[in-house]
Design an enzyme around this catalytic site. Structure first.
Site, PDB file in Angstrom:
ATOM      1  N   LYS A  40       0.842  -1.210   0.000  1.00  0.00           N
ATOM      2  CA  LYS A  40       0.000   0.000   0.000  1.00  0.00           C
ATOM      3  C   LYS A  40       0.871   1.250   0.000  1.00  0.00           C
ATOM      4  O   LYS A  40       2.063   1.193   0.339  1.00  0.00           O
ATOM      5  CB  LYS A  40      -0.918  -0.025   1.233  1.00  0.00           C
ATOM      6  CG  LYS A  40      -0.181  -0.010   2.574  1.00  0.00           C
ATOM      7  CD  LYS A  40      -1.132  -0.317   3.744  1.00  0.00           C
ATOM      8  CE  LYS A  40      -0.390  -0.310   5.070  1.00  0.00           C
ATOM      9  NZ  LYS A  40      -1.202  -0.897   6.157  1.00  0.00           N
ATOM     10  N   ARG A  62     -10.911   0.157  14.331  1.00  0.00           N
ATOM     11  CA  ARG A  62     -10.852   0.883  13.058  1.00  0.00           C
ATOM     12  C   ARG A  62     -12.007   0.477  12.156  1.00  0.00           C
ATOM     13  O   ARG A  62     -12.975   1.207  12.018  1.00  0.00           O
ATOM     14  CB  ARG A  62      -9.487   0.630  12.417  1.00  0.00           C
ATOM     15  CG  ARG A  62      -9.138   1.572  11.312  1.00  0.00           C
ATOM     16  CD  ARG A  62      -7.657   1.534  10.954  1.00  0.00           C
ATOM     17  NE  ARG A  62      -7.186   0.258  10.414  1.00  0.00           N
ATOM     18  CZ  ARG A  62      -5.937   0.057   9.982  1.00  0.00           C
ATOM     19  NH1 ARG A  62      -5.044   1.026  10.035  1.00  0.00           N
ATOM     20  NH2 ARG A  62      -5.564  -1.107   9.500  1.00  0.00           N
ATOM     21  N   HIS A  92      -6.701  -6.957  12.609  1.00  0.00           N
ATOM     22  CA  HIS A  92      -5.406  -6.271  12.623  1.00  0.00           C
ATOM     23  C   HIS A  92      -5.011  -5.968  14.063  1.00  0.00           C
ATOM     24  O   HIS A  92      -5.846  -5.545  14.863  1.00  0.00           O
ATOM     25  CB  HIS A  92      -5.540  -4.965  11.819  1.00  0.00           C
ATOM     26  CG  HIS A  92      -4.235  -4.301  11.512  1.00  0.00           C
ATOM     27  ND1 HIS A  92      -3.133  -4.977  11.038  1.00  0.00           N
ATOM     28  CD2 HIS A  92      -3.848  -3.000  11.622  1.00  0.00           C
ATOM     29  CE1 HIS A  92      -2.136  -4.118  10.851  1.00  0.00           C
ATOM     30  NE2 HIS A  92      -2.533  -2.925  11.205  1.00  0.00           N
ATOM     31  N   ARG A 120       0.332 -10.892   6.621  1.00  0.00           N
ATOM     32  CA  ARG A 120       0.317  -9.664   5.811  1.00  0.00           C
ATOM     33  C   ARG A 120       1.601  -8.922   6.146  1.00  0.00           C
ATOM     34  O   ARG A 120       1.692  -8.195   7.126  1.00  0.00           O
ATOM     35  CB  ARG A 120      -0.929  -8.832   6.130  1.00  0.00           C
ATOM     36  CG  ARG A 120      -2.241  -9.582   5.871  1.00  0.00           C
ATOM     37  CD  ARG A 120      -3.448  -8.684   6.074  1.00  0.00           C
ATOM     38  NE  ARG A 120      -3.440  -8.047   7.374  1.00  0.00           N
ATOM     39  CZ  ARG A 120      -3.998  -8.551   8.488  1.00  0.00           C
ATOM     40  NH1 ARG A 120      -4.641  -9.712   8.450  1.00  0.00           N
ATOM     41  NH2 ARG A 120      -3.938  -7.881   9.614  1.00  0.00           N
ATOM     42  N   TYR A 172      14.247  31.755   5.683  1.00  0.00           N
ATOM     43  CA  TYR A 172      13.119  32.539   6.221  1.00  0.00           C
ATOM     44  C   TYR A 172      13.261  32.765   7.723  1.00  0.00           C
ATOM     45  O   TYR A 172      13.543  31.822   8.474  1.00  0.00           O
ATOM     46  CB  TYR A 172      11.805  31.804   5.958  1.00  0.00           C
ATOM     47  CG  TYR A 172      11.482  31.681   4.487  1.00  0.00           C
ATOM     48  CD1 TYR A 172      11.252  32.817   3.704  1.00  0.00           C
ATOM     49  CD2 TYR A 172      11.420  30.436   3.879  1.00  0.00           C
ATOM     50  CE1 TYR A 172      10.952  32.700   2.358  1.00  0.00           C
ATOM     51  CE2 TYR A 172      11.125  30.313   2.528  1.00  0.00           C
ATOM     52  CZ  TYR A 172      10.891  31.448   1.774  1.00  0.00           C
ATOM     53  OH  TYR A 172      10.598  31.331   0.448  1.00  0.00           O
ATOM     54  N   CYS A 190      13.015  25.227   3.329  1.00  0.00           N
ATOM     55  CA  CYS A 190      12.072  25.916   2.447  1.00  0.00           C
ATOM     56  C   CYS A 190      11.209  24.870   1.723  1.00  0.00           C
ATOM     57  O   CYS A 190      11.384  23.674   1.896  1.00  0.00           O
ATOM     58  CB  CYS A 190      12.808  26.757   1.413  1.00  0.00           C
ATOM     59  SG  CYS A 190      14.016  27.890   2.099  1.00  0.00           S
ATOM     60  N   MET A 191      10.316  25.342   0.860  1.00  0.00           N
ATOM     61  CA  MET A 191       9.469  24.427   0.111  1.00  0.00           C
ATOM     62  C   MET A 191      10.314  23.510  -0.778  1.00  0.00           C
ATOM     63  O   MET A 191      10.032  22.317  -0.906  1.00  0.00           O
ATOM     64  CB  MET A 191       8.476  25.219  -0.748  1.00  0.00           C
ATOM     65  CG  MET A 191       7.430  24.348  -1.410  1.00  0.00           C
ATOM     66  SD  MET A 191       6.324  25.276  -2.485  1.00  0.00           S
ATOM     67  CE  MET A 191       5.364  26.200  -1.323  1.00  0.00           C
ATOM     68  N   ASP A 192      11.378  24.059  -1.378  1.00  0.00           N
ATOM     69  CA  ASP A 192      12.119  23.312  -2.395  1.00  0.00           C
ATOM     70  C   ASP A 192      13.629  23.263  -2.181  1.00  0.00           C
ATOM     71  O   ASP A 192      14.346  22.724  -3.027  1.00  0.00           O
ATOM     72  CB  ASP A 192      11.855  23.933  -3.772  1.00  0.00           C
ATOM     73  CG  ASP A 192      10.394  24.284  -3.954  1.00  0.00           C
ATOM     74  OD1 ASP A 192       9.590  23.351  -4.043  1.00  0.00           O
ATOM     75  OD2 ASP A 192      10.060  25.482  -3.950  1.00  0.00           O
TER      76      ASP A 192
HETATM   77  C1  PLP Z   1      -0.620  -1.864   6.870  1.00  0.00           C
HETATM   78  C2  PLP Z   1      -1.273  -3.105   7.300  1.00  0.00           C
HETATM   79  C3  PLP Z   1      -0.522  -4.295   7.449  1.00  0.00           C
HETATM   80  C4  PLP Z   1       0.981  -4.327   7.360  1.00  0.00           C
HETATM   81  O1  PLP Z   1       1.518  -3.878   8.584  1.00  0.00           O
HETATM   82  P1  PLP Z   1       3.102  -3.850   8.839  1.00  0.00           P
HETATM   83  O2  PLP Z   1       3.244  -3.350  10.230  1.00  0.00           O
HETATM   84  O3  PLP Z   1       3.663  -2.897   7.851  1.00  0.00           O
HETATM   85  O4  PLP Z   1       3.575  -5.243   8.629  1.00  0.00           O
HETATM   86  C5  PLP Z   1      -1.204  -5.466   7.714  1.00  0.00           C
HETATM   87  N1  PLP Z   1      -2.554  -5.462   7.853  1.00  0.00           N
HETATM   88  C6  PLP Z   1      -3.293  -4.341   7.764  1.00  0.00           C
HETATM   89  C7  PLP Z   1      -4.764  -4.424   7.939  1.00  0.00           C
HETATM   90  C8  PLP Z   1      -2.678  -3.122   7.494  1.00  0.00           C
HETATM   91  O5  PLP Z   1      -3.417  -2.009   7.414  1.00  0.00           O
END
Ligand code: PLP
Length: 376
Positions: free
Chosen positions: A40, A138, A168, A221, A270, A316-318
């Protein structure tokens, strides 16, 4: 934002490190367990397509992303394995997911009912994972009643294929295990209410997989570990020890675009928060908060040539400025973040400096910085 190809500022990603982290996790999996590579947010800033291709080669069973567009990006780049969207996708887009073979997370019963309306119209079947809120607070089912009703709804319902059920962890990266255990208990309870049979029941993230064992999760995951970063990484507590060595993959590099000497009383940037009290050599780096290198990094030390130099004046920004111990030519390499975990400007040190986690520092580095890939 357009990528800056004509500017010396890039994020370099070592796909060799990513490959080894993935291979080590594959070896570490419990018998029968599979891995979904979490890519992601552009693979935590590392580049989703490139990282997914390596994970595919290494034997990941599929991928996780946060939003539907990230899944479509992988499909458009010839990734054919399962992809699960971890966030809530608006039910009206369920047909797009179904047509592209993308699996969606079910947050509650209402979502299922809404999605069914859209799927029925086109006679489509959507792969789903039932989200369980076992204490993350969540998304997902947290009440027995709702979950039982959802199971009933899904029995003999051809618009849905129940591919998974997952929760999770909120604190798998903590040495205090009481909340972690409580989450597992709640998850097992919800599992006992199932009347449909998901193919995969999963709860492990990186932290659960590398700090805990025996959880019986069909899938891991695996996210932050891909990128070689330790998930237990708060500024004030010592890191937990992972089950195998993690190798960071990301470095952030630029070059000096301007070098000069300023004199007593001259300010930098700045608000003139830095004022020279003697002749001082100042180098300018063409990177700023618009790249995700936020103003809080003022005072952090980056490596210019072979010297660690302090960022002086406001970022700065850049552009930002560094105070240098000696004159170095324009074009001198500036290593803002090092992939070497022992270097003072490693990504965890940078995160600690601005009081956040390395996940956030990596994600902040945005598309204006081209990604350059190498394998070492
Ligand atoms: C981001 C996420 C993960 C991965 O978590 P890590 O700590 O990066 O391994 C697994 N499951 C869910 C639902 C997540 O949102």
């Amino acid at each position: 934002m357009v990528p800056g190809y004509h500017r010396p500022a890039v994020v370099k990603v070592n796909l060799g490190a990513i490959r080894r982290n993935l291979e080590n996790e594959m070896k570490h999996l419990e018998p029968g367990q599979k891995m979904l590579a979490v890519v992601k947010a552009n693979a935590y800033g590392h580049g989703a397509v490139e990282v997914a291709k390596v994970a595919d080669e290494v034997g990941a069973a599929g991928f996780c992303v946060a939003i539907l567009d990230e899944a479509l990006q992988l499909r458009h780049n010839d990734i054919v394995k399962p992809i699960l969207v971890l966030g809530v996708v608006s039910p009206e887009y369920a047909p797009i997911a179904a047509v592209n073979g993308v699996s969606l997370t079910v947050p509650n019963l209402e979502w299922l009912k809404e999605a069914e309306k859209y799927l029925e119209k086109d006679n489509l079947q959507l792969k789903i994972h039932l989200g369980i809120d076992s204490g993350m607070g969540r998304i997902g089912f947290n009440e027995d009643e709702d979950f039982i009703a959802a199971n009933k709804f899904l029995e003999n319902n051809d618009n849905f294929f129940v591919e998974g059920m997952f929760a999770h962890f909120a604190s798998a990266d903590s040495s205090d295990e009481s909340y972690f255990e409580r989450q597992i208990k709640k998850f097992r309870h919800m599992e006992s209410l199932l009347t449909v049979k998901p193919k995969w029941i999963h709860i492990d993230n990186t932290a659960a997989s590398i700090f805990h064992s025996g959880i019986k999760s069909d899938l891991v995951r695996f996210g932050i570990g891909i990128y070689g970063l330790n998930p237990s990484s708060t500024p004030d507590t010592p890191d937990l020890k992972p089950a195998f060595k993690l190798e960071p993959a990301l470095s952030f590099e630029s070059e000096l675009t301007h070098v000069k000497t300023i004199h007593k009383g001259d300010g930098v940037s700045y608000g003139s928060t830095f004022v020279a009290d003697e002749d001082t050599i100042i180098g300018t780096v063409p990177v700023g908060y618009a790249d995700g290198w936020i103003r809080k990094f003022q005072g952090f030390k980056v490596k210019v040539g072979d010297k660690y130099c302090t960022i002086v004046g406001r970022i700065c920004m850049d552009q930002f400025m560094v105070k240098m111990p000696e004159k170095m030519p324009v074009g001198t390499k500036v290593e803002i973040i090092s992939a070497d975990p022992t270097a003072p400007n490693n990504i965890k040190a940078a995160a600690d400096y601005v009081d956040t986690i390395h996940y956030e520092v990596a994600c902040l580095l945005n598309d204006r910085l081209p990604r350059v890939y190498y394998e070492k």
